[in-house]
Design a protein around this motif. Sequence first.
Motif, mmCIF file in Angstrom:
data_model
loop_
_atom_site.group_PDB
_atom_site.id
_atom_site.type_symbol
_atom_site.label_atom_id
_atom_site.label_comp_id
_atom_site.label_asym_id
_atom_site.label_seq_id
_atom_site.Cartn_x
_atom_site.Cartn_y
_atom_site.Cartn_z
ATOM 1 N N HIS A 1 -31.242 57.528 -22.697
ATOM 2 C CA HIS A 1 -32.265 56.776 -21.971
ATOM 3 C C HIS A 1 -31.985 55.282 -22.098
ATOM 4 C CE1 HIS A 1 -35.379 60.202 -22.885
ATOM 5 N NE2 HIS A 1 -34.390 60.605 -22.129
ATOM 6 N N SER A 2 -31.634 54.866 -23.301
ATOM 7 C CA SER A 2 -31.414 53.449 -23.571
ATOM 8 C C SER A 2 -30.224 52.928 -22.770
ATOM 9 C CB SER A 2 -31.176 53.240 -25.066
ATOM 10 O OG SER A 2 -32.239 53.783 -25.827
ATOM 11 N N PHE A 3 -29.174 53.727 -22.690
ATOM 12 C CA PHE A 3 -27.997 53.378 -21.888
ATOM 13 C C PHE A 3 -28.412 53.030 -20.465
ATOM 14 C CE2 PHE A 3 -25.167 55.275 -18.668
ATOM 15 C CZ PHE A 3 -23.986 54.561 -18.864
ATOM 16 N N ALA A 4 -29.216 53.901 -19.844
ATOM 17 C CA ALA A 4 -29.624 53.698 -18.460
ATOM 18 C C ALA A 4 -30.539 52.485 -18.320
ATOM 19 C CB ALA A 4 -30.338 54.954 -17.942
ATOM 20 N N THR A 5 -31.510 52.382 -19.212
ATOM 21 C CA THR A 5 -32.480 51.295 -19.127
ATOM 22 C C THR A 5 -31.825 49.932 -19.323
ATOM 23 O OG1 THR A 5 -34.275 52.705 -19.881
ATOM 24 C CG2 THR A 5 -34.572 50.345 -20.166
ATOM 25 N N HIS A 6 -30.954 49.836 -20.317
ATOM 26 C CA HIS A 6 -30.342 48.542 -20.607
ATOM 27 C C HIS A 6 -29.377 48.126 -19.499
ATOM 28 C CE1 HIS A 6 -31.228 49.414 -25.116
ATOM 29 N NE2 HIS A 6 -32.313 49.142 -24.412
ATOM 30 N N LEU A 7 -28.711 49.087 -18.869
ATOM 31 C CA LEU A 7 -27.857 48.763 -17.728
ATOM 32 C C LEU A 7 -28.688 48.217 -16.575
ATOM 33 C CD1 LEU A 7 -25.172 51.600 -17.359
ATOM 34 C CD2 LEU A 7 -24.792 49.204 -17.892
ATOM 35 N N LEU A 8 -29.813 48.854 -16.293
ATOM 36 C CA LEU A 8 -30.646 48.411 -15.184
ATOM 37 C C LEU A 8 -31.262 47.045 -15.480
ATOM 38 C CD1 LEU A 8 -31.639 49.175 -12.401
ATOM 39 C CD2 LEU A 8 -33.574 50.358 -13.443
ATOM 40 N N GLU A 9 -31.671 46.850 -16.727
ATOM 41 C CA GLU A 9 -32.247 45.557 -17.104
ATOM 42 C C GLU A 9 -31.233 44.425 -16.952
ATOM 43 O OE1 GLU A 9 -33.631 46.299 -21.048
ATOM 44 O OE2 GLU A 9 -35.671 46.784 -20.378
ATOM 45 N N ALA A 10 -29.954 44.786 -17.124
ATOM 46 C CA ALA A 10 -28.897 43.782 -17.002
ATOM 47 C C ALA A 10 -28.467 43.570 -15.558
ATOM 48 C CB ALA A 10 -27.697 44.194 -17.850
ATOM 49 N N GLY A 11 -29.154 44.224 -14.628
ATOM 50 C CA GLY A 11 -28.849 44.044 -13.213
ATOM 51 C C GLY A 11 -27.988 45.128 -12.616
ATOM 52 N N GLY A 12 -27.786 46.226 -13.339
ATOM 53 C CA GLY A 12 -26.985 47.323 -12.803
ATOM 54 C C GLY A 12 -27.629 47.976 -11.597
ATOM 55 N N ASP A 13 -26.797 48.511 -10.740
ATOM 56 C CA ASP A 13 -27.280 49.168 -9.521
ATOM 57 C C ASP A 13 -27.808 50.553 -9.854
ATOM 58 O OD1 ASP A 13 -27.286 49.421 -6.450
ATOM 59 O OD2 ASP A 13 -26.117 51.163 -7.088
ATOM 60 N N LEU A 14 -28.994 50.872 -9.333
ATOM 61 C CA LEU A 14 -29.623 52.144 -9.661
ATOM 62 C C LEU A 14 -28.782 53.328 -9.200
ATOM 63 C CD1 LEU A 14 -32.221 53.016 -11.082
ATOM 64 C CD2 LEU A 14 -33.311 53.233 -8.849
ATOM 65 N N ARG A 15 -28.152 53.202 -8.043
ATOM 66 C CA ARG A 15 -27.302 54.294 -7.538
ATOM 67 C C ARG A 15 -26.086 54.508 -8.442
ATOM 68 N NH1 ARG A 15 -29.372 57.927 -3.866
ATOM 69 N NH2 ARG A 15 -30.569 56.852 -2.258
ATOM 70 N N ALA A 16 -25.508 53.413 -8.903
ATOM 71 C CA ALA A 16 -24.348 53.531 -9.791
ATOM 72 C C ALA A 16 -24.755 54.180 -11.110
ATOM 73 C CB ALA A 16 -23.742 52.152 -10.037
ATOM 74 N N ILE A 17 -25.934 53.790 -11.617
ATOM 75 C CA ILE A 17 -26.417 54.385 -12.860
ATOM 76 C C ILE A 17 -26.694 55.874 -12.666
ATOM 77 C CG2 ILE A 17 -28.279 54.341 -14.570
ATOM 78 C CD1 ILE A 17 -28.494 51.304 -13.980
#
Length: 307
Positions: free
Chosen positions: A257-273
Amino acid sequence: MSLALAPSTRAALADWLAEERALNAAAANTLSAYAADVTGFLAFLATYDGAPAGPARLAGLELRDMRAWMAHERGRGLGARSLARALSAVKGFFRWYGRREGFEPTAVLSVRAPKFRRKLPRPLAEDAARAVLDMVGESAREPWIAARDTAVVTLLYGCGLRISEALGLTGRDAPLPATLVIRGKGGKERVVPVLPAARDAVDAYLAVCPFDLAPDGPLFRGARGGALNPRLVARSMERVRALLGLPATATPHALRHSFATHLLEAGGDLRAIQELLGHASLSTTQAYTAVDTARLMAVYEAAHPKA
Protein backbone atom coordinates in the motif's frame (compact mmCIF):
# COMPACT_ATOMS: atom_id res chain seq x y z
CA MET A 1 -20.11 -31.96 2.13
CA SER A 2 -19.65 -33.19 -1.46
CA LEU A 3 -21.93 -36.12 -0.59
CA ALA A 4 -24.80 -33.60 -0.61
CA LEU A 5 -24.22 -33.01 -4.33
CA ALA A 6 -25.88 -35.05 -7.04
CA PRO A 7 -23.28 -36.73 -9.29
CA SER A 8 -24.30 -34.58 -12.28
CA THR A 9 -24.00 -31.41 -10.21
CA ARG A 10 -20.61 -32.42 -8.84
CA ALA A 11 -19.42 -33.07 -12.41
CA ALA A 12 -20.77 -29.69 -13.56
CA LEU A 13 -18.95 -27.91 -10.75
CA ALA A 14 -15.71 -29.67 -11.68
CA ASP A 15 -16.17 -28.67 -15.34
CA TRP A 16 -16.79 -25.02 -14.39
CA LEU A 17 -13.70 -24.90 -12.20
CA ALA A 18 -11.62 -26.49 -14.97
CA GLU A 19 -12.86 -23.84 -17.41
CA GLU A 20 -12.08 -21.05 -14.95
CA ARG A 21 -8.57 -22.43 -14.64
CA ALA A 22 -8.01 -22.90 -18.37
CA LEU A 23 -9.75 -19.86 -19.87
CA ASN A 24 -9.61 -17.28 -17.11
CA ALA A 25 -6.30 -18.37 -15.55
CA ALA A 26 -7.89 -18.44 -12.09
CA ALA A 27 -5.34 -18.98 -9.34
CA ALA A 28 -5.39 -22.11 -7.18
CA ASN A 29 -6.54 -20.16 -4.11
CA THR A 30 -9.33 -18.55 -6.12
CA LEU A 31 -10.50 -21.91 -7.41
CA SER A 32 -10.49 -23.36 -3.89
CA ALA A 33 -12.61 -20.46 -2.68
CA TYR A 34 -15.03 -20.87 -5.61
CA ALA A 35 -15.36 -24.59 -4.94
CA ALA A 36 -16.01 -24.07 -1.23
CA ASP A 37 -18.58 -21.31 -1.79
CA VAL A 38 -20.57 -23.10 -4.49
CA THR A 39 -20.40 -26.44 -2.69
CA GLY A 40 -21.66 -24.73 0.47
CA PHE A 41 -24.61 -23.31 -1.44
CA LEU A 42 -25.47 -26.66 -3.02
CA ALA A 43 -25.14 -28.41 0.33
CA PHE A 44 -27.58 -25.90 1.82
CA LEU A 45 -30.08 -26.71 -0.94
CA ALA A 46 -29.74 -30.42 -0.21
CA THR A 47 -30.51 -29.81 3.47
CA TYR A 48 -33.28 -27.36 2.61
CA ASP A 49 -34.94 -29.82 0.21
CA GLY A 50 -34.02 -33.05 1.95
CA ALA A 51 -32.27 -34.34 -1.19
CA PRO A 52 -29.34 -33.35 -3.43
CA ALA A 53 -30.26 -30.80 -6.10
CA GLY A 54 -30.24 -32.09 -9.66
CA PRO A 55 -30.40 -30.15 -12.95
CA ALA A 56 -34.17 -29.57 -12.81
CA ARG A 57 -33.99 -28.15 -9.29
CA LEU A 58 -31.09 -25.87 -10.17
CA ALA A 59 -32.90 -24.58 -13.25
CA GLY A 60 -36.00 -23.86 -11.19
CA LEU A 61 -34.45 -21.92 -8.32
CA GLU A 62 -36.61 -19.12 -7.00
CA LEU A 63 -35.82 -15.90 -5.21
CA ARG A 64 -37.10 -17.35 -1.94
CA ASP A 65 -34.49 -20.12 -2.19
CA MET A 66 -31.75 -17.54 -2.49
CA ARG A 67 -33.12 -15.52 0.40
CA ALA A 68 -33.32 -18.63 2.56
CA TRP A 69 -29.68 -19.44 1.82
CA MET A 70 -28.51 -15.91 2.58
CA ALA A 71 -30.50 -15.85 5.83
CA HIS A 72 -28.96 -19.19 6.78
CA GLU A 73 -25.45 -17.92 6.10
CA ARG A 74 -25.99 -14.76 8.11
CA GLY A 75 -27.51 -16.82 10.89
CA ARG A 76 -24.39 -18.91 11.23
CA GLY A 77 -22.31 -15.78 11.57
CA LEU A 78 -21.04 -15.17 8.04
CA GLY A 79 -20.13 -11.50 7.57
CA ALA A 80 -21.43 -9.31 4.78
CA ARG A 81 -18.10 -9.29 2.95
CA SER A 82 -17.80 -13.10 3.01
CA LEU A 83 -21.42 -13.54 1.96
CA ALA A 84 -20.94 -11.14 -0.94
CA ARG A 85 -17.91 -13.18 -2.05
CA ALA A 86 -19.88 -16.44 -1.80
CA LEU A 87 -22.78 -14.95 -3.75
CA SER A 88 -20.40 -13.81 -6.47
CA ALA A 89 -19.06 -17.36 -6.83
CA VAL A 90 -22.58 -18.83 -6.92
CA LYS A 91 -23.60 -16.32 -9.60
CA GLY A 92 -20.51 -17.16 -11.65
CA PHE A 93 -21.28 -20.86 -11.53
CA PHE A 94 -24.96 -20.41 -12.42
CA ARG A 95 -24.19 -17.99 -15.23
CA TRP A 96 -22.00 -20.71 -16.77
CA TYR A 97 -24.36 -23.57 -15.88
CA GLY A 98 -27.39 -21.76 -17.31
CA ARG A 99 -25.63 -21.24 -20.62
CA ARG A 100 -24.64 -24.90 -20.76
CA GLU A 101 -28.06 -26.26 -19.79
CA GLY A 102 -30.10 -23.68 -21.72
CA PHE A 103 -31.93 -21.77 -18.98
CA GLU A 104 -31.82 -18.29 -17.51
CA PRO A 105 -30.78 -18.30 -13.83
CA THR A 106 -32.78 -15.13 -13.21
CA ALA A 107 -33.45 -15.75 -9.52
CA VAL A 108 -29.76 -16.26 -8.80
CA LEU A 109 -28.47 -13.35 -10.83
CA SER A 110 -31.06 -10.87 -9.58
CA VAL A 111 -30.05 -11.19 -5.91
CA ARG A 112 -28.23 -8.16 -4.60
CA ALA A 113 -25.08 -8.64 -2.60
CA PRO A 114 -25.18 -7.39 0.99
CA LYS A 115 -23.60 -3.99 1.48
CA PHE A 116 -20.46 -3.73 3.53
CA ARG A 117 -17.97 -1.04 4.34
CA ARG A 118 -14.85 -1.69 2.34
CA LYS A 119 -11.78 -1.47 4.54
CA LEU A 120 -9.40 1.15 3.24
CA PRO A 121 -5.72 0.26 3.33
CA ARG A 122 -3.49 2.07 5.80
CA PRO A 123 -0.05 2.69 4.37
CA LEU A 124 2.91 3.74 6.46
CA ALA A 125 4.35 7.23 6.42
CA GLU A 126 7.55 7.48 4.39
CA ASP A 127 9.79 7.79 7.45
CA ALA A 128 8.06 4.81 9.07
CA ALA A 129 8.52 2.70 5.94
CA ARG A 130 12.24 3.54 5.86
CA ALA A 131 12.54 2.71 9.55
CA VAL A 132 10.94 -0.70 8.96
CA LEU A 133 13.46 -1.49 6.23
CA ASP A 134 16.33 -0.40 8.47
CA MET A 135 15.22 -2.31 11.56
CA VAL A 136 13.30 -5.39 10.40
CA GLY A 137 16.36 -7.59 10.88
CA GLU A 138 17.21 -6.27 14.34
CA SER A 139 15.68 -9.14 16.29
CA ALA A 140 16.67 -11.98 13.93
CA ARG A 141 18.59 -14.74 15.66
CA GLU A 142 21.11 -15.12 12.81
CA PRO A 143 22.68 -12.56 10.46
CA TRP A 144 21.53 -14.36 7.32
CA ILE A 145 17.91 -14.35 8.56
CA ALA A 146 18.22 -10.62 9.24
CA ALA A 147 19.46 -10.13 5.67
CA ARG A 148 16.64 -12.31 4.31
CA ASP A 149 13.91 -10.40 6.13
CA THR A 150 15.37 -7.09 5.02
CA ALA A 151 15.45 -8.29 1.42
CA VAL A 152 11.82 -9.44 1.50
CA VAL A 153 10.37 -6.24 2.97
CA THR A 154 12.50 -4.15 0.63
CA LEU A 155 10.91 -5.96 -2.32
CA LEU A 156 7.43 -5.35 -0.90
CA TYR A 157 8.01 -1.64 -0.46
CA GLY A 158 10.48 -0.99 -3.27
CA CYS A 159 8.68 -2.97 -5.99
CA GLY A 160 5.10 -3.12 -4.72
CA LEU A 161 5.05 -6.93 -4.69
CA ARG A 162 2.51 -9.03 -2.89
CA ILE A 163 4.07 -11.26 -0.24
CA SER A 164 3.16 -14.32 -2.33
CA GLU A 165 4.93 -12.80 -5.34
CA ALA A 166 8.11 -12.03 -3.40
CA LEU A 167 8.19 -15.51 -1.88
CA GLY A 168 7.44 -17.00 -5.30
CA LEU A 169 10.81 -15.86 -6.66
CA THR A 170 13.25 -18.67 -7.39
CA GLY A 171 16.98 -19.11 -7.58
CA ARG A 172 16.68 -18.42 -11.30
CA ASP A 173 15.70 -14.82 -10.49
CA ALA A 174 19.00 -14.14 -8.70
CA PRO A 175 20.80 -11.88 -8.99
CA LEU A 176 17.82 -9.64 -9.61
CA PRO A 177 17.71 -8.08 -13.08
CA ALA A 178 16.73 -4.48 -13.82
CA THR A 179 13.14 -5.63 -14.27
CA LEU A 180 11.17 -8.62 -13.02
CA VAL A 181 8.34 -10.35 -14.83
CA ILE A 182 5.82 -11.08 -12.08
CA ARG A 183 2.88 -13.45 -12.46
CA GLY A 184 0.18 -12.07 -10.19
CA LYS A 185 -3.45 -12.83 -9.44
CA GLY A 186 -5.29 -14.67 -12.18
CA GLY A 187 -1.99 -15.50 -13.85
CA LYS A 188 -1.67 -11.94 -15.14
CA GLU A 189 1.91 -10.96 -15.90
CA ARG A 190 3.41 -7.53 -15.34
CA VAL A 191 6.87 -6.02 -15.60
CA VAL A 192 8.20 -4.45 -12.41
CA PRO A 193 11.34 -2.28 -12.28
CA VAL A 194 13.79 -3.32 -9.57
CA LEU A 195 15.28 -0.43 -7.60
CA PRO A 196 19.01 -0.59 -6.79
CA ALA A 197 18.12 -0.71 -3.07
CA ALA A 198 16.03 -3.85 -3.61
CA ARG A 199 18.75 -5.46 -5.72
CA ASP A 200 21.38 -4.62 -3.10
CA ALA A 201 19.25 -6.05 -0.30
CA VAL A 202 18.77 -9.32 -2.18
CA ASP A 203 22.49 -9.46 -3.03
CA ALA A 204 23.31 -9.02 0.66
CA TYR A 205 21.01 -11.93 1.50
CA LEU A 206 22.49 -14.11 -1.24
CA ALA A 207 26.00 -13.47 0.09
CA VAL A 208 25.19 -14.97 3.49
CA CYS A 209 22.41 -17.49 2.78
CA PRO A 210 23.69 -20.90 3.93
CA PHE A 211 21.62 -22.92 1.46
CA ASP A 212 22.18 -23.87 -2.14
CA LEU A 213 19.68 -21.87 -4.18
CA ALA A 214 18.80 -24.16 -7.07
CA PRO A 215 17.29 -22.47 -10.14
CA ASP A 216 13.90 -24.10 -9.57
CA GLY A 217 13.99 -23.77 -5.78
CA PRO A 218 12.67 -20.90 -3.69
CA LEU A 219 14.87 -17.84 -3.43
CA PHE A 220 13.89 -17.09 0.16
CA ARG A 221 14.45 -19.92 2.63
CA GLY A 222 13.29 -20.74 6.11
CA ALA A 223 15.67 -21.67 8.94
CA ARG A 224 15.70 -25.34 7.86
CA GLY A 225 16.14 -24.64 4.18
CA GLY A 226 12.56 -24.99 3.00
CA ALA A 227 10.50 -22.26 1.35
CA LEU A 228 10.03 -19.24 3.60
CA ASN A 229 6.59 -19.24 5.23
CA PRO A 230 4.79 -15.88 4.83
CA ARG A 231 3.78 -16.11 8.48
CA LEU A 232 7.45 -15.67 9.43
CA VAL A 233 7.55 -12.41 7.49
CA ALA A 234 4.42 -11.28 9.33
CA ARG A 235 6.10 -12.10 12.65
CA SER A 236 9.13 -10.05 11.68
CA MET A 237 6.80 -7.15 10.96
CA GLU A 238 5.10 -7.66 14.32
CA ARG A 239 8.43 -7.38 16.10
CA VAL A 240 9.61 -4.32 14.23
CA ARG A 241 6.33 -2.45 14.65
CA ALA A 242 6.54 -3.11 18.40
CA LEU A 243 10.06 -1.62 18.40
CA LEU A 244 8.93 1.40 16.39
CA GLY A 245 5.57 1.88 18.09
CA LEU A 246 3.63 1.38 14.85
CA PRO A 247 -0.04 0.33 14.76
CA ALA A 248 -1.25 -3.22 14.10
CA THR A 249 -2.06 -2.18 10.53
CA ALA A 250 1.70 -2.08 9.78
CA THR A 251 1.70 -5.48 8.09
CA PRO A 252 3.72 -6.82 5.14
CA HIS A 253 0.82 -5.94 2.85
CA ALA A 254 0.84 -2.37 4.18
CA LEU A 255 4.25 -1.97 2.55
CA ARG A 256 2.64 -2.61 -0.85
CA HIS A 257 0.00 0.00 0.00
CA SER A 258 2.79 2.37 0.96
CA PHE A 259 4.59 1.78 -2.34
CA ALA A 260 1.50 2.87 -4.28
CA THR A 261 0.62 5.80 -2.04
CA HIS A 262 4.10 7.27 -1.92
CA LEU A 263 4.47 7.01 -5.70
CA LEU A 264 1.20 8.85 -6.23
CA GLU A 265 2.09 11.49 -3.64
CA ALA A 266 5.32 12.08 -5.54
CA GLY A 267 3.35 12.78 -8.71
CA GLY A 268 3.25 9.30 -10.21
CA ASP A 269 0.63 8.53 -12.83
CA LEU A 270 -2.29 6.51 -11.50
CA ARG A 271 -2.45 4.35 -14.64
CA ALA A 272 1.25 3.55 -14.40
CA ILE A 273 0.87 2.64 -10.73
CA GLN A 274 -2.06 0.41 -11.69
CA GLU A 275 0.23 -1.47 -14.07
CA LEU A 276 2.99 -1.77 -11.48
CA LEU A 277 0.57 -3.21 -8.93
CA GLY A 278 -1.08 -5.56 -11.43
CA HIS A 279 -4.61 -4.31 -10.77
CA ALA A 280 -7.26 -5.10 -13.35
CA SER A 281 -9.34 -2.08 -12.34
CA LEU A 282 -8.24 1.51 -11.84
CA SER A 283 -10.78 1.84 -9.02
CA THR A 284 -8.87 -0.83 -7.09
CA THR A 285 -5.69 1.21 -7.41
CA GLN A 286 -7.49 4.34 -6.23
CA ALA A 287 -8.78 2.50 -3.16
CA TYR A 288 -5.28 1.16 -2.57
CA THR A 289 -3.78 4.60 -2.17
CA ALA A 290 -4.27 6.87 0.81
CA VAL A 291 -4.19 10.09 -1.17
CA ASP A 292 -7.18 12.27 -0.38
CA THR A 293 -9.55 13.92 -2.86
CA ALA A 294 -7.80 17.27 -2.58
CA ARG A 295 -4.53 15.69 -3.70
CA LEU A 296 -6.20 13.94 -6.64
CA MET A 297 -7.89 17.20 -7.69
CA ALA A 298 -4.55 19.02 -7.52
CA VAL A 299 -3.01 16.43 -9.84
CA TYR A 300 -6.01 16.71 -12.16
CA GLU A 301 -5.91 20.50 -12.31
CA ALA A 302 -2.16 20.51 -12.97
CA ALA A 303 -2.36 17.91 -15.74
CA HIS A 304 -5.66 18.56 -17.55
CA PRO A 305 -5.21 20.69 -20.69
CA LYS A 306 -8.39 22.66 -19.97
CA ALA A 307 -7.67 23.25 -16.30
